[in-house]
Design a protein around this motif. Structure first.
Motif, PDB file in Angstrom:
ATOM      1  N   THR A 303       0.850  -1.182   0.000  1.00  0.00           N
ATOM      2  CA  THR A 303       0.000   0.000   0.000  1.00  0.00           C
ATOM      3  C   THR A 303       0.891   1.239   0.000  1.00  0.00           C
ATOM      4  N   ARG A 304       0.384   2.319  -0.559  1.00  0.00           N
ATOM      5  CA  ARG A 304       1.165   3.562  -0.540  1.00  0.00           C
ATOM      6  C   ARG A 304       1.358   4.055   0.896  1.00  0.00           C
ATOM      7  N   THR A 305       0.345   3.849   1.741  1.00  0.00           N
ATOM      8  CA  THR A 305       0.455   4.295   3.130  1.00  0.00           C
ATOM      9  C   THR A 305       1.611   3.603   3.842  1.00  0.00           C
ATOM     10  N   SER A 306       1.683   2.279   3.704  1.00  0.00           N
ATOM     11  CA  SER A 306       2.753   1.521   4.333  1.00  0.00           C
ATOM     12  C   SER A 306       4.116   1.918   3.773  1.00  0.00           C
ATOM     13  N   PHE A 307       4.185   2.111   2.470  1.00  0.00           N
ATOM     14  CA  PHE A 307       5.435   2.523   1.833  1.00  0.00           C
ATOM     15  C   PHE A 307       5.852   3.917   2.300  1.00  0.00           C
ATOM     16  N   ASP A 308       4.901   4.847   2.315  1.00  0.00           N
ATOM     17  CA  ASP A 308       5.224   6.213   2.710  1.00  0.00           C
ATOM     18  C   ASP A 308       5.686   6.287   4.163  1.00  0.00           C
ATOM     19  N   ALA A 325      10.706   7.068  -5.311  1.00  0.00           N
ATOM     20  CA  ALA A 325       9.260   7.238  -5.219  1.00  0.00           C
ATOM     21  C   ALA A 325       8.562   5.883  -5.288  1.00  0.00           C
ATOM     22  N   TYR A 326       7.371   5.840  -4.748  1.00  0.00           N
ATOM     23  CA  TYR A 326       6.543   4.619  -4.769  1.00  0.00           C
ATOM     24  C   TYR A 326       6.409   4.071  -6.182  1.00  0.00           C
ATOM     25  N   ASP A 327       6.094   4.938  -7.139  1.00  0.00           N
ATOM     26  CA  ASP A 327       5.868   4.498  -8.513  1.00  0.00           C
ATOM     27  C   ASP A 327       7.142   4.040  -9.211  1.00  0.00           C
ATOM     28  N   VAL A 330       8.020   0.296  -6.788  1.00  0.00           N
ATOM     29  CA  VAL A 330       6.931  -0.674  -6.662  1.00  0.00           C
ATOM     30  C   VAL A 330       6.317  -0.910  -8.041  1.00  0.00           C
ATOM     31  N   ARG A 335       1.030  -2.541  -6.614  1.00  0.00           N
ATOM     32  CA  ARG A 335       0.486  -1.326  -6.006  1.00  0.00           C
ATOM     33  C   ARG A 335      -0.965  -1.569  -5.620  1.00  0.00           C
ATOM     34  N   GLY A 337      -4.368  -0.218  -3.060  1.00  0.00           N
ATOM     35  CA  GLY A 337      -4.906   0.948  -2.394  1.00  0.00           C
ATOM     36  C   GLY A 337      -5.157   0.702  -0.927  1.00  0.00           C
TER      37      GLY A 337
END
Length: 340
Positions: A303-308, A325-327, A330, A335, A337
């Motif tokens: 998830t982006r939240t976990s990654f961030d 960056a995530y993108d 990952v 990826r 949500g």
């Protein structure tokens, strides 16, 4: 020590750049997969091997070295001696710093699974005291870690920074390697006052009667680290491009293993843990099946939240420069949500 760790990692990676471009050295249908050690994070790989999931999904496991440190895993990946590396996100981020083709392959653990353990004679704040008091009680202590630039050092650096202390000057970090027996021996002998080490170090210390869990991000002791990408499998885009079917088969098998950990009877998981963690005291295994179900996700995506959250952690520690960056790191298929 932090600077030395980054210098060593850079030397290992840059020194292998010449042979990195050849990519995988394994034959079709085979993947060499290296990992740091037999910690809880890499248990899904063991489950997938024991249950035959890799074979059923169409990929053969080749060499499976335990390389001791994340820097060595990244260097082996860069040199082409392994195709995939199992380590912590710190290792994958450091690889991406050197090689912009670094990619994540699977999420193994989405909680920070390093615990701080103190010896039985530790004098200071207790494990029930507020977190800032516990961290300040570590000032001037000898703290055992696996090595410089590791996820274990990162946790100490992060905790000290949160209370205005500096792990380079306010404690002595002692490199013990990745073997739990060596770390426990150092704690028992008094060569270190505390350990920052991968699970199940707290359970092993308690079973041996030599220490207790003092700070555990995975247990919710550290606000902001309740859910964060940590244990991962990573590789390079070159490997993904050269062995797309093998990597996809590996991912399917690993996700089956992670779901099995959640669905299986705890007695089966305990038996498998006994085989995986050879020589472990049976008393240390009691809480592990339930613990792993809170830490190992049922899916391998990020998830982006976990990654961030993980990126913010690494920005605070300063152990990794030029965070991707995530993108970038990952792949699209991984990826997902939501907060996870």
């Amino acid at each position: 020590m932090r600077r030395l760790g980054l210098v060593l990692l850079t030397a290992l990676l840059v020194g292998t750049t010449g042979c990195a471009q050849r990519g995988s050295t394994t034959p079709p249908g085979v993947l060499n997969v290296g990992q740091i050690s037999n910690s809880i994070a890499f248990f899904p790989l063991f489950v997938a091997e024991q249950k035959g999931y890799f074979t059923e999904e169409g990929v053969k496991m080749g060499e499976r070295p335990r390389l001791g440190t994340g820097a060595k895993v990244a260097a082996a990946l860069k040199s082409g001696s392994i195709d995939l590396g199992a380590g912590v996100l710190t290792d994958a981020l450091n690889l991406a710093r050197i090689d912009d083709k670094g990619r994540l392959v699977a999420n193994l653990v989405d909680r920070y699974y390093v615990d701080v353990v103190v010896g039985s004679s530790f004098a200071g704040a207790t494990a029930s005291d507020p977190l800032d008091q516990r961290v300040r009680a570590l000032r001037g202590k000898k703290i055992g870690i696996t090595g410089p630039g590791s996820g274990t050092e990162a946790l100490v650096t992060y905790l000290f920074a949160k209370v205005g202390m500096n792990s380079r000057t306010d404690c002595e970090l002692v490199n013990l390697g990745s073997t739990a027996a060596s770390a426990l021996g150092a704690l028992k002998a008094g060569r270190v006052d505390a350990l920052a080490f991968f699970q199940p170090i707290a359970q092993q210390a308690a079973a041996a009667g030599i220490g207790t869990r003092y700070i555990s991000p995975a247990a919710g002791d550290v606000p902001g680290l309740e859910r964060t990408a940590h244990g991962v499998v990573f590789t390079t885009q070159r490997i993904i491009d050269k062995k797309p079917q093998e990597v996809a088969a590996f991912q399917r098998a690993l996700e089956r293993a992670q779901r099995h950990i959640h669905a299986a009877d705890p007695t089966e998981i305990t038996a498998m843990l006994t085989a995986y963690l050879k020589g472990i005291d049976p008393k240390a295994l009691t809480e592990l099946p339930a613990l792993m179900r809170t830490e190992i996700p049922e899916t391998i995506g990020f998830t982006r939240t976990s990654f961030d959250t993980a990126i913010a952690f690494h920005r605070t520690t300063g152990l990794v420069k030029h965070l991707p960056a995530y993108d970038q790191i990952v792949p699209p298929a991984l990826r997902i949500g939501g907060a996870g």
